[in-house]
Motif scaffolding. Structure first.
Motif: not given
Length: 180
Positions: A23, A71, A76, A82
């Motif tokens: 990320v 994402v 994540p 994130a």
């Protein structure tokens, strides 16, 4: 390259406990990605076009769509944090560009409004387009401007937050309180 100051600052403040390495890496890429629109010059896309430099790729909608896509691909653990991190770092690109003293401004609200916006104050020297122009006297003035207006405030923010965290730990310890 100074657009990377925002995700680096965010990563330092949030920490690896909240943001994974993929990320953070994506955030650094996202912070600079909007300027990939300069390839449009070679394709005959005019600077002032919707997809020209500082157009659609600098918009808040583009930042939101890119963050959602990233994402979905990265998956994540803390997807809300994130997603917000990735949105903020990509949106920061257009917002920082509104602080520059040249160009056409940034189309922050594309596609609903194609107006190119500047902030009320434009203290950051606009960067030359092209690598060869960047390594010049003008490029060095841009770097100096970015150190003053981007890197220094981000470093002060990080130092302040870390200093406040340390002060809080000491205060809790001195007052016999468990750290929360």
């Amino acid at each position: 390259m100074s657009h990377a100051a925002v995700p680096i600052t965010g990563a330092l403040l949030l920490g690896r406990g909240r943001l994974s390495v993929p990320v953070i890496t994506t955030g650094i890429i996202f912070a600079m990605l909007p300027d990939a629109d300069v390839v449009g010059f070679g394709l005959g896309i005019d600077y002032a076009d919707s997809w020209g430099h500082r157009g659609a790729t600098h918009s808040l909608l583009f930042a939101a769509a890119a963050a959602l896509l990233a994402v979905a691909l990265i998956r994540p653990q803390r997807f809300v944090i994130a997603g917000l991190f990735l949105f903020v770092v990509m949106a920061s690109h257009g917002l920082l560009d509104t602080l520059t003293n040249g160009g056409l401004g940034a189309a922050l609200f594309w596609p609903w409004d194609e107006t190119r916006h500047f902030a009320p104050a434009t203290p950051i020297a606009v960067s030359p387009i092209g690598v060869s122009d960047f390594f010049s006297a003008r490029g060095m003035k841009v770097l100096q401007s970015e150190v003053i207006w981007v890197w220094t405030p981000m470093a002060v923010l990080v130092a302040t937050v870390f200093g406040l965290k340390q002060w809080r730990k000491r205060w809790l310890r001195q007052n016999g309180m468990a750290q929360q």
